[in-house]
Design an enzyme around this catalytic site. Structure first.
Site, PDB file in Angstrom:
ATOM      1  N   TRP A  87      -2.906  -2.586  -1.495  1.00  0.00           N
ATOM      2  CA  TRP A  87      -2.416  -3.977  -1.978  1.00  0.00           C
ATOM      3  C   TRP A  87      -3.269  -4.895  -0.768  1.00  0.00           C
ATOM      4  O   TRP A  87      -3.091  -4.853   0.422  1.00  0.00           O
ATOM      5  CB  TRP A  87      -1.028  -4.228  -1.401  1.00  0.00           C
ATOM      6  CG  TRP A  87      -0.324  -5.317  -1.631  1.00  0.00           C
ATOM      7  CD1 TRP A  87      -0.584  -6.413  -1.095  1.00  0.00           C
ATOM      8  CD2 TRP A  87       0.579  -6.021  -2.805  1.00  0.00           C
ATOM      9  NE1 TRP A  87       0.282  -7.641  -1.405  1.00  0.00           N
ATOM     10  CE2 TRP A  87       0.956  -7.360  -2.394  1.00  0.00           C
ATOM     11  CE3 TRP A  87       1.139  -5.371  -3.920  1.00  0.00           C
ATOM     12  CZ2 TRP A  87       1.783  -8.071  -3.027  1.00  0.00           C
ATOM     13  CZ3 TRP A  87       2.058  -6.193  -4.437  1.00  0.00           C
ATOM     14  CH2 TRP A  87       2.323  -7.493  -4.200  1.00  0.00           C
TER      15      TRP A  87
ATOM     16  N   ARG B 152       5.535  -0.070  -6.127  1.00  0.00           N
ATOM     17  CA  ARG B 152       5.420  -1.023  -5.049  1.00  0.00           C
ATOM     18  C   ARG B 152       4.382  -2.055  -5.380  1.00  0.00           C
ATOM     19  O   ARG B 152       4.148  -3.032  -4.431  1.00  0.00           O
ATOM     20  CB  ARG B 152       5.103  -0.061  -3.951  1.00  0.00           C
ATOM     21  CG  ARG B 152       6.244   1.090  -3.602  1.00  0.00           C
ATOM     22  CD  ARG B 152       5.618   1.983  -2.373  1.00  0.00           C
ATOM     23  NE  ARG B 152       5.721   1.133  -1.001  1.00  0.00           N
ATOM     24  CZ  ARG B 152       6.830   1.288  -0.294  1.00  0.00           C
ATOM     25  NH1 ARG B 152       8.005   1.847  -0.925  1.00  0.00           N
ATOM     26  NH2 ARG B 152       6.860   0.652   0.728  1.00  0.00           N
TER      27      ARG B 152
ATOM     28  N   ASN C 151      -2.140   2.431   6.081  1.00  0.00           N
ATOM     29  CA  ASN C 151      -1.072   1.213   5.503  1.00  0.00           C
ATOM     30  C   ASN C 151      -0.977   0.563   6.777  1.00  0.00           C
ATOM     31  O   ASN C 151      -0.546   0.989   7.989  1.00  0.00           O
ATOM     32  CB  ASN C 151       0.294   1.649   4.978  1.00  0.00           C
ATOM     33  CG  ASN C 151       0.013   2.321   3.818  1.00  0.00           C
ATOM     34  OD1 ASN C 151      -1.024   2.230   2.951  1.00  0.00           O
ATOM     35  ND2 ASN C 151       1.232   2.805   3.163  1.00  0.00           N
ATOM     36  N   GLY C 152      -0.777  -1.078   6.809  1.00  0.00           N
ATOM     37  CA  GLY C 152      -0.452  -1.853   7.868  1.00  0.00           C
ATOM     38  C   GLY C 152      -1.724  -2.287   8.280  1.00  0.00           C
ATOM     39  O   GLY C 152      -2.741  -2.742   7.298  1.00  0.00           O
TER      40      GLY C 152
ATOM     41  N   LYS D 117      13.490 -10.935 -14.641  1.00  0.00           N
ATOM     42  CA  LYS D 117      12.893 -11.156 -13.403  1.00  0.00           C
ATOM     43  C   LYS D 117      11.673 -12.197 -13.343  1.00  0.00           C
ATOM     44  O   LYS D 117      11.554 -12.967 -12.445  1.00  0.00           O
ATOM     45  CB  LYS D 117      12.195  -9.983 -12.936  1.00  0.00           C
ATOM     46  CG  LYS D 117      11.622  -9.890 -11.626  1.00  0.00           C
ATOM     47  CD  LYS D 117      12.550 -10.232 -10.307  1.00  0.00           C
ATOM     48  CE  LYS D 117      11.901 -10.310  -8.894  1.00  0.00           C
ATOM     49  NZ  LYS D 117      12.938 -11.080  -8.138  1.00  0.00           N
TER      50      LYS D 117
ATOM     51  N   CYS E 237       0.819  -1.353  -0.066  1.00  0.00           N
ATOM     52  CA  CYS E 237      -0.067   0.046   0.146  1.00  0.00           C
ATOM     53  C   CYS E 237       0.949   1.142  -0.031  1.00  0.00           C
ATOM     54  O   CYS E 237       1.923   1.320   0.501  1.00  0.00           O
ATOM     55  CB  CYS E 237      -0.806   0.090   1.265  1.00  0.00           C
ATOM     56  SG  CYS E 237      -1.757  -1.311   1.376  1.00  0.00           S
TER      57      CYS E 237
ATOM     58  N   GLU F  35      23.899 -16.256  -9.684  1.00  0.00           N
ATOM     59  CA  GLU F  35      23.185 -15.173 -10.484  1.00  0.00           C
ATOM     60  C   GLU F  35      23.875 -13.825 -10.445  1.00  0.00           C
ATOM     61  O   GLU F  35      23.898 -13.254 -11.498  1.00  0.00           O
ATOM     62  CB  GLU F  35      22.008 -15.063  -9.532  1.00  0.00           C
ATOM     63  CG  GLU F  35      20.961 -16.143  -9.770  1.00  0.00           C
ATOM     64  CD  GLU F  35      19.637 -15.418  -9.224  1.00  0.00           C
ATOM     65  OE1 GLU F  35      19.338 -15.370  -8.048  1.00  0.00           O
ATOM     66  OE2 GLU F  35      18.675 -15.393 -10.090  1.00  0.00           O
TER      67      GLU F  35
ATOM     68  N   HIS G 142      31.164 -38.213  -0.932  1.00  0.00           N
ATOM     69  CA  HIS G 142      30.738 -39.357  -1.880  1.00  0.00           C
ATOM     70  C   HIS G 142      31.097 -38.824  -3.518  1.00  0.00           C
ATOM     71  O   HIS G 142      30.533 -39.103  -4.420  1.00  0.00           O
ATOM     72  CB  HIS G 142      29.156 -39.614  -2.054  1.00  0.00           C
ATOM     73  CG  HIS G 142      28.936 -40.309  -0.624  1.00  0.00           C
ATOM     74  ND1 HIS G 142      29.323 -41.675  -0.266  1.00  0.00           N
ATOM     75  CD2 HIS G 142      28.231 -39.733   0.472  1.00  0.00           C
ATOM     76  CE1 HIS G 142      28.805 -42.031   0.779  1.00  0.00           C
ATOM     77  NE2 HIS G 142      28.327 -40.975   1.550  1.00  0.00           N
TER      78      HIS G 142
ATOM     79  N   GLU H 107      20.218 -22.283  -2.048  1.00  0.00           N
ATOM     80  CA  GLU H 107      19.680 -20.849  -2.350  1.00  0.00           C
ATOM     81  C   GLU H 107      20.971 -19.927  -2.301  1.00  0.00           C
ATOM     82  O   GLU H 107      20.884 -18.871  -3.113  1.00  0.00           O
ATOM     83  CB  GLU H 107      18.430 -20.454  -1.362  1.00  0.00           C
ATOM     84  CG  GLU H 107      18.202 -18.967  -1.492  1.00  0.00           C
ATOM     85  CD  GLU H 107      17.680 -18.654  -2.807  1.00  0.00           C
ATOM     86  OE1 GLU H 107      17.287 -19.321  -3.553  1.00  0.00           O
ATOM     87  OE2 GLU H 107      17.595 -17.249  -2.890  1.00  0.00           O
TER      88      GLU H 107
ATOM     89  N   LYS I  58      22.351 -17.440  -5.430  1.00  0.00           N
ATOM     90  CA  LYS I  58      22.315 -16.143  -5.203  1.00  0.00           C
ATOM     91  C   LYS I  58      23.683 -15.720  -5.726  1.00  0.00           C
ATOM     92  O   LYS I  58      23.974 -14.841  -6.464  1.00  0.00           O
ATOM     93  CB  LYS I  58      22.246 -15.602  -3.694  1.00  0.00           C
ATOM     94  CG  LYS I  58      20.736 -15.571  -3.046  1.00  0.00           C
ATOM     95  CD  LYS I  58      19.907 -14.336  -3.758  1.00  0.00           C
ATOM     96  CE  LYS I  58      19.301 -14.783  -4.785  1.00  0.00           C
ATOM     97  NZ  LYS I  58      17.986 -15.811  -4.878  1.00  0.00           N
TER      98      LYS I  58
HETATM   99  C1  AGP Z   1      15.921 -15.993  -8.084  1.00  0.00           C
HETATM  100  O1  AGP Z   1      17.040 -15.209  -7.694  1.00  0.00           O
HETATM  101  C2  AGP Z   1      15.470 -16.038  -9.461  1.00  0.00           C
HETATM  102  N1  AGP Z   1      16.084 -15.061 -10.314  1.00  0.00           N
HETATM  103  C3  AGP Z   1      14.797 -17.158 -10.115  1.00  0.00           C
HETATM  104  O2  AGP Z   1      15.395 -18.529  -9.865  1.00  0.00           O
HETATM  105  C4  AGP Z   1      13.409 -17.106  -9.642  1.00  0.00           C
HETATM  106  O3  AGP Z   1      13.187 -17.748  -8.292  1.00  0.00           O
HETATM  107  C5  AGP Z   1      12.546 -18.147 -10.753  1.00  0.00           C
HETATM  108  O4  AGP Z   1      12.619 -17.907 -12.013  1.00  0.00           O
HETATM  109  C6  AGP Z   1      10.981 -18.662 -10.113  1.00  0.00           C
HETATM  110  O5  AGP Z   1      10.568 -17.442 -10.226  1.00  0.00           O
HETATM  111  P1  AGP Z   1       8.962 -17.078  -9.480  1.00  0.00           P
HETATM  112  O6  AGP Z   1       9.110 -17.323  -8.114  1.00  0.00           O
HETATM  113  O7  AGP Z   1       8.595 -15.925  -9.884  1.00  0.00           O
HETATM  114  O8  AGP Z   1       7.911 -18.221 -10.237  1.00  0.00           O
END
Ligand code: AGP
Length: 604
Positions: free
Chosen positions: A75, A27, A99-100, A599, A2, A487, A503, A480, A484
């Protein structure tokens, strides 16, 4: 999430409010509205969807001369995105934007309903304006009624309220949600929930502190602090750079989003915890009737949160759980049995592979649930049920706060299912609820930690690869952490279960192999420690993350002592995100838009 704007002055109020709301569009929102008080009369407009719909509705509305106005982009949290649920909310002669979340809204609403007050919306916000008007009847002034109302509401908020009983004044309050007031040489006053709407309008701004409340009119800005002591405004020059204002002073959106995690997780939890149970108003309890298995399906970071969930569901809800990579699941003729709840996880709600698996599950007549950050996205529209993560718009391509909120939801959901299936004692659930409430503080970034990681990052810019290792739920966290780093640094990194290194991968160990070891005190510490010692003995360079000192490490990142492995999980998550960020910065990469990545991946 929001957004709020407000204006006191003589220019075209409608345009100033709409322009301000446009600056908050990034946002994310699902409806918007404005209310303008001029010559003793309110004009109010609301529209669902994009701002262009609100512009269309207000096209014949013209303001001339002095007016006050408030506006909002919403939102949805309590109640669907409809016009009635959009802000500003009306009492008899006052409007409010907020908001909140007002946590005790149900109790207040019950009392107001008993007094004969009529509610138009399903929101928590509407109680504020009715409670204010109830108090107004017995108060000396509108400000007294407003102050009294603030004492009666619990929760987090940023509020603006305008009332016919004091038609040149906007009342404000800030407690847990951001809010600022801006001024210029023309004597105009502006409010907003972040500084972007004020760029080009205000010259100086005062950021309210938590607990601040008061009122603003053409000649005064009156602020009281949380102890009800009058205090002076602290105006600062407003930077006129819009992009950097959107980043709230951070270098990158990713950095801002890492720092935001504490606040957004508080939003994720808000209204969903009582003292002894998890509440998901959006779920029909029958969703879990006849369900013997949960199948989780996602891509990338969302897949990692799904993997984390599988540990929680089996441990706490005692339900068989499987996890699938969406692009694999689609093409392997999977068995779909009716006693399976099919759960897709997605930040965007648009990822093509994940969306396709949801369609497959629907066709096979499975019950479906989506955990998603974007309301009205394709997956949210298609799934039978939905839980929104409430992370707000995530701009950095490398996902951070979306992951944090997904795991938070899964921890809550595992307890919710545990209660339905009687797989945990009431006291245990109560204990977990207290732990959940601690997540926002465990993900707070300290200057000390950030500085340490910035310094450390210079030692990790080369080498022939990184292994992020962990056990149990720390294995998906290791995956994860490695994702990160890959990427945004373009360095090779793998996530691996600590116990699996011997292994095969241990053959790679030498000083140029960097091991980032997750050593939680409260999850298989001794076992993980010996796995790391095996690597240390073979001369891999070790960076250990733990609350317990570890002398076999070349570098040691000390996290706070906490009482539960999930709190260690969240703190380590922040360490991994910041480490990747600082390595990327040193390598001179584009942190927010790394090469070759998008994204939202809406193609196969
Ligand atoms: C994560 O840092 C990514 N850029 C990528 O792995 C992302 O999580 C993936 O494409 C899935 O996206 P989503 O969560 O919008 O479905």
């Amino acid at each position: 999430m929001c957004g709020i704007v407000g204006y006191i002055g003589k220019r075209n109020s409608k345009e100033i409010l709409l322009d301000g709301l446009k600056e908050l569009e990034y946002r994310g929102y699902d409806s918007a509205g404005i209310a303008v008080l001029q010559n003793g009369e309110f004009s109010n407009f609301k529209a669902v969807g994009k701002l262009i719909n609100l512009e269309e509705k207000t096209k014949d509305f013209i303001t001339k001369g002095f007016a006050i106005g408030i506006g909002h982009t919403r939102w949805a949290t309590h109640g669907k995105p409809t016009e009635l649920n959009a802000h500003p909310h009306l009492g008899e002669s006052s409007y409010v934007v907020h908001n909140g979340i007002i946590e005790n809204y149900a109790v207040l609403k019950k009392e107001l309903l008993a007094d004969g007050v009529k509610f138009l919306s399903q929101t928590d916000t509407e109680v504020i304006v009715h409670q204010f008007e109830k108090n107004l009847k017995s108060s000396k002034s509108a400000f007294d009624a407003f102050s009294k109302t603030l004492k009666e509401i619990d929760g987090a908020y940023a509020i603006l309220l305008a009332t016919k009983s004091q038609p040149d004044t906007i009342f404000f309050a800030k407690h847990g949600s951001p809010m600022l007031v801006g001024i210029n040489d023309e004597g105009e006053k502006f409010f907003a929930s972040s500084d972007t709407p004020l760029i080009g309008q205000a010259k100086e701004v005062n950021y309210f502190e938590d607990g601040d409340f008061g009122y603003v009119n053409p000649s005064e800005i009156v602020i009281f602090d949380k102890g009800s002591n009058k205090r002076k405004a602290n105006f600062k020059k407003l930077s006129q750079n819009r992009l950097s204002a959107q980043k709230d002073g951070f270098r990158f959106f990713m950095e801002k989003e890492i720092y935001e995690q504490s606040d957004v997780i508080a939003d994720t939890l808000m209204g969903r915890l009582s003292d002894s149970e998890v509440i998901f108003d959006e779920l029909d309890k029958s969703l879990f009737d006849g369900i013997n298995e949960i199948k989780l399906c996602a891509c990338g970071t969302s897949y990692h949160s799904a993997l984390s969930a599988s540990y929680l569901f089996e441990r706490y809800s005692k339900i068989r759980t499987s996890v699938e990579i969406a692009s694999e699941f689609r093409y392997r003729d999977p068995i779909m049995s009716k006693d399976t709840l099919f759960v897709v996880i997605s930040q965007s709600g648009e990822t093509a592979d994940t969306l396709e698996t949801l369609k497959m599950a629907k066709e096979a007549n499975l019950k479906t649930l989506v955990i998603c950050n974007v309301d009205n996205s394709s997956m949210v529209r298609l799934a039978d049920s939905c839980i929104l993560t409430r992370a707000g718009i995530e701009k950095g391509v490398a996902s951070t706060k979306a992951f944090a909120t997904q795991v938070t939801i899964f921890w809550m959901l595992s307890l919710y299912v545990a209660k339905l299936r009687n797989s945990m004692k009431k006291e245990e659930i109560t204990k977990h609820i207290l732990l959940l409430r601690e997540i926002p503080s465990s993900v707070k970034v300290s200057d000390e930690m950030h500085e340490k990681l910035t310094r450390l990052s210079k030692r990790y810019l080369h080498g022939h690869g990184f292994f992020f290792i962990g056990r149990d739920i720390f294995y998906p966290l290791a995956l994860e952490g490695a994702l990160k780093l890959k990427e945004i640094s373009y360095l090779h990194a793998e996530g691996y279960p600590s116990g699996e290194m011997k292994h095969g991968p241990i053959a790679l160990a030498d000083p140029e192999l960097f091991t980032i070891a997750l050593l939680p005190e409260h999850m298989l510490y001794e076992k993980s420690r010996s796995n790391v010692e095996e690597l240390s003995a073979r001369d891999s360079t070790i960076c250990a993350i733990s609350s317990l000192e570890f002398d076999k490490a070349d570098d040691f990142i000390e996290i706070k002592k906490s009482s539960h492995y999930m709190l260690e999980f969240f703190e380590m998550m922040v360490v991994l995100q910041l480490l990747a960020l600082e390595i990327s910065v040193r390598l001179g990469n584009d942190v927010d838009m790394p090469r070759n990545l998008a994204k939202s991946v809406t193609v196969e």
